[in-house]
Structure formats: structure tokens, C-alpha cells
Scaffold this motif. Structure first.
Motif, PDB file in Angstrom:
ATOM      1  N   LEU A  20       0.835  -1.208   0.000  1.00 35.00           N
ATOM      2  CA  LEU A  20       0.000   0.000   0.000  1.00 35.00           C
ATOM      3  C   LEU A  20       0.870   1.259   0.000  1.00 35.00           C
ATOM      4  CD1 LEU A  20      -2.801  -1.094   2.500  1.00 35.00           C
ATOM      5  CD2 LEU A  20      -3.123  -0.512   0.089  1.00 35.00           C
ATOM      6  N   LYS A  21       1.959   1.239   0.759  1.00 39.37           N
ATOM      7  CA  LYS A  21       2.869   2.388   0.770  1.00 39.37           C
ATOM      8  C   LYS A  21       3.466   2.618  -0.620  1.00 39.37           C
ATOM      9  CE  LYS A  21       5.569   3.674   4.048  1.00 39.37           C
ATOM     10  NZ  LYS A  21       6.635   3.768   5.080  1.00 39.37           N
ATOM     11  N   LYS A  22       3.816   1.511  -1.257  1.00 39.68           N
ATOM     12  CA  LYS A  22       4.386   1.593  -2.600  1.00 39.68           C
ATOM     13  C   LYS A  22       3.350   2.128  -3.587  1.00 39.68           C
ATOM     14  CE  LYS A  22       6.865  -1.275  -5.981  1.00 39.68           C
ATOM     15  NZ  LYS A  22       7.335  -2.656  -6.295  1.00 39.68           N
ATOM     16  N   ALA A  23       2.101   1.645  -3.450  1.00 40.44           N
ATOM     17  CA  ALA A  23       1.018   2.089  -4.341  1.00 40.44           C
ATOM     18  C   ALA A  23       0.725   3.575  -4.128  1.00 40.44           C
ATOM     19  CB  ALA A  23      -0.239   1.259  -4.094  1.00 40.44           C
ATOM     20  N   LEU A  24       0.713   4.006  -2.856  1.00 34.23           N
ATOM     21  CA  LEU A  24       0.454   5.418  -2.554  1.00 34.23           C
ATOM     22  C   LEU A  24       1.550   6.304  -3.135  1.00 34.23           C
ATOM     23  CD1 LEU A  24      -1.235   7.545  -1.098  1.00 34.23           C
ATOM     24  CD2 LEU A  24       0.108   7.105   0.961  1.00 34.23           C
ATOM     25  N   LYS A  25       2.783   5.885  -2.979  1.00 33.71           N
ATOM     26  CA  LYS A  25       3.901   6.658  -3.523  1.00 33.71           C
ATOM     27  C   LYS A  25       3.793   6.771  -5.043  1.00 33.71           C
ATOM     28  CE  LYS A  25       8.959   6.861  -3.686  1.00 33.71           C
ATOM     29  NZ  LYS A  25      10.223   6.144  -3.396  1.00 33.71           N
ATOM     30  N   ALA A  26       3.425   5.656  -5.683  1.00 37.62           N
ATOM     31  CA  ALA A  26       3.285   5.662  -7.144  1.00 37.62           C
ATOM     32  C   ALA A  26       2.168   6.613  -7.577  1.00 37.62           C
ATOM     33  CB  ALA A  26       3.011   4.247  -7.642  1.00 37.62           C
ATOM     34  N   LEU A  27       1.038   6.605  -6.839  1.00 38.10           N
ATOM     35  CA  LEU A  27      -0.083   7.505  -7.161  1.00 38.10           C
ATOM     36  C   LEU A  27       0.329   8.968  -6.972  1.00 38.10           C
ATOM     37  CD1 LEU A  27      -3.088   5.590  -5.541  1.00 38.10           C
ATOM     38  CD2 LEU A  27      -2.800   6.091  -7.973  1.00 38.10           C
ATOM     39  N   GLN A  47       2.550   9.889  -9.731  1.00 38.44           N
ATOM     40  CA  GLN A  47       1.743  10.013 -10.954  1.00 38.44           C
ATOM     41  C   GLN A  47       0.991  11.340 -10.960  1.00 38.44           C
ATOM     42  OE1 GLN A  47      -0.922   6.700 -11.497  1.00 38.44           O
ATOM     43  NE2 GLN A  47      -1.854   7.551 -13.327  1.00 38.44           N
ATOM     44  N   LYS A  48       0.479  11.718  -9.782  1.00 35.76           N
ATOM     45  CA  LYS A  48      -0.242  12.985  -9.685  1.00 35.76           C
ATOM     46  C   LYS A  48       0.694  14.161  -9.947  1.00 35.76           C
ATOM     47  CE  LYS A  48      -2.889  15.926  -6.576  1.00 35.76           C
ATOM     48  NZ  LYS A  48      -3.388  16.147  -5.206  1.00 35.76           N
ATOM     49  N   ALA A  49       1.879  14.127  -9.329  1.00 32.72           N
ATOM     50  CA  ALA A  49       2.845  15.212  -9.522  1.00 32.72           C
ATOM     51  C   ALA A  49       3.218  15.363 -10.995  1.00 32.72           C
ATOM     52  CB  ALA A  49       4.094  14.935  -8.686  1.00 32.72           C
ATOM     53  N   GLU A  50       3.403  14.212 -11.659  1.00 34.87           N
ATOM     54  CA  GLU A  50       3.736  14.232 -13.083  1.00 34.87           C
ATOM     55  C   GLU A  50       2.546  14.714 -13.902  1.00 34.87           C
ATOM     56  OE1 GLU A  50       6.432  14.086 -16.014  1.00 34.87           O
ATOM     57  OE2 GLU A  50       6.850  13.600 -13.917  1.00 34.87           O
ATOM     58  N   ALA A  51       1.340  14.267 -13.502  1.00 33.89           N
ATOM     59  CA  ALA A  51       0.134  14.642 -14.240  1.00 33.89           C
ATOM     60  C   ALA A  51      -0.154  16.132 -14.119  1.00 33.89           C
ATOM     61  CB  ALA A  51      -1.057  13.833 -13.723  1.00 33.89           C
ATOM     62  N   ILE A  52       0.123  16.683 -12.926  1.00 34.18           N
ATOM     63  CA  ILE A  52      -0.115  18.120 -12.718  1.00 34.18           C
ATOM     64  C   ILE A  52       0.759  18.944 -13.659  1.00 34.18           C
ATOM     65  CG2 ILE A  52       0.273  19.996 -11.057  1.00 34.18           C
ATOM     66  CD1 ILE A  52      -0.777  18.062  -8.900  1.00 34.18           C
ATOM     67  N   LYS A  53       2.006  18.466 -13.854  1.00 37.38           N
ATOM     68  CA  LYS A  53       2.902  19.168 -14.776  1.00 37.38           C
ATOM     69  C   LYS A  53       2.309  19.202 -16.189  1.00 37.38           C
ATOM     70  CE  LYS A  53       7.154  17.735 -12.392  1.00 37.38           C
ATOM     71  NZ  LYS A  53       8.389  16.922 -12.534  1.00 37.38           N
ATOM     72  N   LEU A  55      -7.312  11.046  -9.628  1.00 34.61           N
ATOM     73  CA  LEU A  55      -6.165  10.615  -8.817  1.00 34.61           C
ATOM     74  C   LEU A  55      -6.339  10.972  -7.352  1.00 34.61           C
ATOM     75  CD1 LEU A  55      -2.969  11.251 -10.986  1.00 34.61           C
ATOM     76  CD2 LEU A  55      -3.722   9.104  -9.993  1.00 34.61           C
ATOM     77  N   ASP A  56      -6.933  12.134  -7.083  1.00 33.81           N
ATOM     78  CA  ASP A  56      -7.146  12.540  -5.686  1.00 33.81           C
ATOM     79  C   ASP A  56      -8.026  11.536  -4.961  1.00 33.81           C
ATOM     80  OD1 ASP A  56      -5.563  14.781  -5.706  1.00 33.81           O
ATOM     81  OD2 ASP A  56      -7.170  16.105  -6.399  1.00 33.81           O
ATOM     82  N   ASP A  57      -9.053  11.040  -5.643  1.00 34.47           N
ATOM     83  CA  ASP A  57      -9.937  10.033  -5.037  1.00 34.47           C
ATOM     84  C   ASP A  57      -9.165   8.749  -4.760  1.00 34.47           C
ATOM     85  OD1 ASP A  57     -12.031  11.805  -5.203  1.00 34.47           O
ATOM     86  OD2 ASP A  57     -12.762  11.030  -7.127  1.00 34.47           O
ATOM     87  N   ASP A  58      -8.344   8.340  -5.747  1.00 37.02           N
ATOM     88  CA  ASP A  58      -7.556   7.110  -5.582  1.00 37.02           C
ATOM     89  C   ASP A  58      -6.550   7.259  -4.435  1.00 37.02           C
ATOM     90  OD1 ASP A  58      -8.915   6.046  -7.709  1.00 37.02           O
ATOM     91  OD2 ASP A  58      -7.339   6.469  -9.177  1.00 37.02           O
ATOM     92  N   ILE A  59      -5.915   8.432  -4.359  1.00 40.95           N
ATOM     93  CA  ILE A  59      -4.936   8.675  -3.285  1.00 40.95           C
ATOM     94  C   ILE A  59      -5.621   8.646  -1.929  1.00 40.95           C
ATOM     95  CG2 ILE A  59      -3.477  10.481  -2.259  1.00 40.95           C
ATOM     96  CD1 ILE A  59      -2.645  11.216  -5.144  1.00 40.95           C
TER      97      ILE A  59
END
Length: 550
Positions: free
Chosen positions: A168-175, A178-184, A338-342
């Protein structure tokens, strides 16, 4: 337990085969007789790297094979994880080829050394005075504490929960990444999508627009040509329609003469019908056609937009632009979700962490409860082994993070002397003291868990007669629940064995060989008498040997 060992073409051994029993087995022999060779062969079974220099005759293959009865060891899951066939009587074989290459087999299945080591540590534990590093290892110390605390099931559940927590920690970090990259990319993607949405693209639209543009852009020329065509068809004197009507009238008079005339008449009549259709369509096109500069500008502007988009996105048709538009829309929707998933992953992580904390607390509580009992048992045993002032100070300190076996940091401190300071085992105890501590710990462990076969290699070195007698008693007690071997030079320990083996050297045809044999009762008396008084057997040594054996 180890039931049989055979060694061929290894060091001083040509061909040796010996069967072993349960209980306490004693191995004796003069220095250099080959006891270390025996241990070397067993080490190869446990996964030690092979050395061609250990082969007796390097033109032949060296083979070492050990049979273990593993019915009590609960190893089916290990065999499954290693993709091995489980057999209650498991055979491990090592081969060293003349080329220097080594091969390993478990129940005739080829394996690598890693698999051999994973299984080997569960089957055989070779311990000598100089091999006490395990004792100072946190993992081993926790193993001792958890065995007494009966933490096996809790630790298994904790391990599964920890695995989920890490996932779960790994999945959260990936999300989050992904969000940081998506925001860019979000602003740029939104801009591109707006461009494509504003273009209001329709499948197949480009061809229609191009045709409309050509018509509007050339309306005068088209009008002129249509008018000329209409005049040529409708003129009463030279018009195509009037001429073809006259031809039809002339041929109609011949159509009854033969089928050839009738056929050509029918073809002219058909052509006249088609010509009437063409004439009507030209009139319709004339009625529809008119100059429309505004529409021309609109069509031209739309074409310009489409062509710019085609060039910008490096594609060749509107279908591809529509696909890009939908892909951008999906990316933006994913970013928005992504916010919902996070948030959902964070909730799962918090729930998992709470459960993990409960488990680690339960593990800690059970560990804390048994520490006084463990300390008391170890100090009592060590007192009988000539260490009356030995004291332990075992502390469990809370860790900031979840570890593989809970949330405790362990301090396993020891003091050998009265009034001495507590320190880490490796700093506070000598080699001989560490050996006795290991013996004490192993003897305690046998009461709480199924240990593999253990082989004590001269851990009694430097120990007095009375202490060695106590060590022998402890080994005897251990051997009631597990198979114990003791390689010893002390008659007090040798006399405690259920079975006694002697390693010896013999010369055959000027070649020295090492052998091992199980001693009879009479041979044991002689062997122990020699250990007591040397090669010259006295009646008192023999009597003392019998007394020790009895």
C-alpha cells in the motif's frame, strides 16, 4: 535427523558410509584423524562452495550424500516454494567433477547453492567454539525469545500484514508521483484538448470541406461551364437533345425490319432518357449554385484550423485527431480521479497500519512477559556450567518503524563477572563463554521448538572435568527431543552418548585413509580409557571408563 552419510573421494576419505541414530551421538578420534574432514563434507551438504583441492583423486568424481528424516520438521511449504519434491526421507547430494564444477541435488532434482542453503539450515546446525557469531545476531536472539513467547502464529499474521502495508505504501507513492507528473502536464493537455474540442471535428469532414471549398472558390467558372452545357443540350437548332430526338424518330421507322435496327433504336431511346436526366441535374446545379463569400471564408477558416492541427500533432487525417482528443480527455479524467484514488489508498494504509500496530503490540507484550523466565533459565544453566556470576539484561525498546519481526529493537546484554558492566555479548564474553551460552540457549530452545540436528564441534575445549560432565548432561537432555552430535576430546562427555563413533586413520598400500566406525560397548570402554590415560591402558583407566559409562 541425519540418518546416513556417505563420502567418496574426498580429502583422506576414499569410500565411507555410516548410519546414524537419534539421541546423543559422540564422535571421537585423535587430532588429524579426519573429524574436520567429516565436518567439511557435511558443510558441502549445507551449501558451502566446493573446492577441487579437497578431492582425493582429481581424475574421479567426488560424491557426498546425506539422508535426512524430515517428518517432524514441517518443511512441505518450503519444498513447495523451492519447487522440490517432498520426501519424508530426503537425500541431499553434492558432486565435484574432475573439471572443478560442482553440482547439487535434492531428491535427485538439480538445485543451486541458494536452495541448498535454505534447506540446509533447517536440517543441520554445526556449532564450534569459533562459530558463535550467530549468538550475537539479532535475528537469532529474537528467534530464541519468540520461541519461548510462542509468537509463531502472531509473527506469521504480522508478516502478511506487513507485506500488505508495504504494498500500500508503494502504491500510494506511485499515485502521488503520478499525480505530480500529471499536474505538470495537466495545463498543457487541457489546452490541447480545448483546441481539439473547439475545432468540433467530425469523422470524414475533411473531404467534404475540401470539396465545398473547391466549389465555392471556383463558382464563376462552374457557372459558365454549366450554362454552356445547358445551351448545347437545349438549343432547338443544334442542341444535343433535339438532335438525338430526331435520330430516335428516324430509327423508330426501321425497328420493325430486323432485330439489329430495333436494338440500335432502343439504345438511342435509352441514351435520350439518360440525357434528359443529365439535363435536369444540370438545371438543379444551376439553381443551387451561387457565390457565397461568407461561406467560402468559413470553409477556408475551418480547413486552416484542421490543417494546422494535423501538422501540430503530426497526423494525416481527422480520425487520428479524434483519437488524440479522446486520449487527452482520458488523461485529464485520470488526473482528476487521482485525488480520489490517493484518498482511498491512504484510508487503506491507515487501517492496515492500525492492525499492524495491534499485532506488534501483542508480539511485544508476549516477548516482555517471558524475558524474566528466559533470563532465569539461562543464568541457572550457566551457573551449572561454571559461570556462577553470569547475568543477562535483555531489553526491548520500541522502534520507530515496523521491522520484519515486529516493532522492537533488542538489547541482549551480558555480564560474566560479579559487579561487571553489562555489554553486548560479543564484547562481554570470551570464546569459551560464548560456547557455553550457546549451549544454554540451545538447551532452552529444545523445550519450545523443533530444532534441526545440532553438531557441537569441540565446544568443550578448555573446560574442566566437572563442567564437562554438566555439559554432557545438558546434551543428553537436549537429545531427548532432537538429534545431537558432539565431537569431543573429553571422556566425561563421550560417556554420555547413546551411540559412539570413532574417526581414525589407517595406511593401506602406503596410502593414508580416514575411516569412521560405530563402537561396541567393549570398544567404547577402551576408547574412553585411552581418552582418560593415554594409549597405555591401565586397569584403573578401564575401571574409570566403565564407571563413567555406567
Amino acid at each position: 535427523m541425519l540418518t546416513q552419510l556417505s563420502i567418496k573421494n574426498y580429502a583422506l576419505i576414499d569410500d565411507l558410509s555410516v548410519k546414524f541414530n537419534n539421541g546423543l551421538s559422540i564422535i571421537t578420534g585423535e587430532t588429524g584423524a579426519g573429524k574436520s574432514i567429516l565436518l567439511g563434507g557435511l558443510s558441502l551438504i549445507l551449501g558451502k562452495r566446493a573446492d577441487l583441492s579437497s578431492v582425493k583423486d582429481d581424475s574421479k568424481k567426488c560424491v557426498i550424500e546425506a539422508t535426512f528424516d524430515i517428518t517432524k520438521y514441517n518443511l512441505k511449504s518450503l519444498f513447495k516454494s523451492e519447487d522440490l519434491d517432498y520426501e519424508p526421507l530426503t537425500i541431499i547430494r553434492r558432486e565435484i567433477l574432475p573439471s572443478g564444477k560442482s553440482r547439487a541435488f535434492i531428491n535427485d532434482t538439480p538445485v543451486n547453492l541458494d536452495s541448498l542453503q535454505v534447506l540446509g539450515v533447517r536440517l543441520l546446525d554445526i556449532h564450534s567454539q569459533h562459530q558463535t557469531l550467530q549468538l550475537t545476531n539479532d535475528d537469532f536472539q529474537f528467534q530464541v525469545i519468540d520461541a519461548l513467547a510462542d509468537n509463531a502464529k502472531l509473527l506469521e499474521t504480522y508478516s502478511g500484514q506487513l507485506k500488505q502495508f508495504k504494498q500500500l505504501k508503494k502504491a500510494l507513492k506511485a499515485l502521488q508521483e503520478q499525480k505530480a507528473e500529471a499536474i505538470k502536464e495537466l495545463d498543457y493537455n487541457s489546452f490541447l484538448l480545448k483546441e481539439l474540442d473547439d475545432a468540433k471535428l467530425i469523422k470524414g469532414e475533411l473531404e467534404v470541406l475540401e470539396a465545398e471549398y473547391e466549389t465555392l472558390n471556383n463558382v464563376e467558372e462552374i457557372k459558365e461551364k454549366l450554362n454552356a452545357s445547358h445551351e448545347l443540350m437545349s438549343n432547338d437548332d443544334i442542341g444535343v437533345t433535339a438532335s438525338l430526338t430526331e435520330i430516335k424518330s428516324q430509327l423508330s421507322k426501321l425497328s420493325n425490319y430486323s432485330s439489329s435496327y430495333k436494338s440500335i433504336y432502343e439504345r438511342v431511346a435509352s441514351s435520350l432518357i439518360e440525357l434528359d436526366d443529365i439535363f435536369s441535374e444540370i438545371e438543379q446545379l444551376q439553381d443551387q449554385l451561387e457565390a457565397d463569400p461568407d461561406q467560402l471564408d468559413k470553409v477556408n477558416a475551418k480547413l486552416q484550423i484542421i490543417n494546422n492541427l494535423l501538422q501540430k500533432h503530426s497526423v494525416s487525417d481527422i480520425d487520428e485527431l479524434i483519437a488524440i482528443r479522446e486520449d487527452l480527455r482520458s488523461k485529464i479524467e485520470v488526473t482528476e480521479h487521482l485525488d480520489d484514488d490517493i484518498l482511498e489508498t491512504q484510508k487503506q494504509l491507515e487501517t492496515c497500519e492500525l492492525e499492524l500496530q495491534k499485532l506488534s503490540d501483542a508480539i511485544h507484550d508476549k516477548r516482555s512477559t517471558i524475558l524474566p523466565k528466559l533470563t532465569q533459565q539461562l543464568e541457572t544453566i550457566l551457573e551449572t556450567l561454571g559461570m556462577p556470576n553470569a547475568k543477562f539484561d535483555i531489553k526491548l525498546n520500541p522502534s520507530e518503524v515496523f521491522l520484519d519481526n515486529g516493532k522492537d529493537d533488542l538489547q541482549f546484554l551480558f555480564s560474566a563477572n560479579k559487579g561487571g558492566q553489562f555489554n553486548e555479548l560479543k564484547k562481554a564474553a570470551s570464546g569459551g563463554e560464548l560456547s557455553r551460552i550457546m549451549l544454554a540457549i540451545k538447551s532452552v530452545l529444545t523445550k519450545y521448538t523443533q530444532l534441526p540436528t545440532i553438531m557441537f564441534d569441540e565446544i568443550d575445549t578448555g573446560v574442566s572435568g566437572e563442567i564437562s560432565n554438566k555439559m554432557g548432561v545438558i546434551m543428553q537432555q537436549m537429545s531427548k527431543k532432537m538429534q545431537v552430535f558432539s565431537i569431543t576430546h573429553l571422556p566425561q562427555i563421550a560417556a554420555k552418548g547413546d551411540t559412539h563413533y570413532k574417526v581414525f586413520k589407517e595406511d593401506i598400500d602406503n596410502v593414508t585413509f580416514s575411516q569412521i566406525k560405530q563402537l561396541t560397548q567393549e570398544e567404547r570402554i577402551v576408547e574412553i580409557a585411552q581418552m582418560l590415560g593415554g594409549s597405555d591402558l591401565s586397569s584403573s583407566a578401564l575401571a574409570h571408563a566403565k564407571e563413567l559409562l555406567n
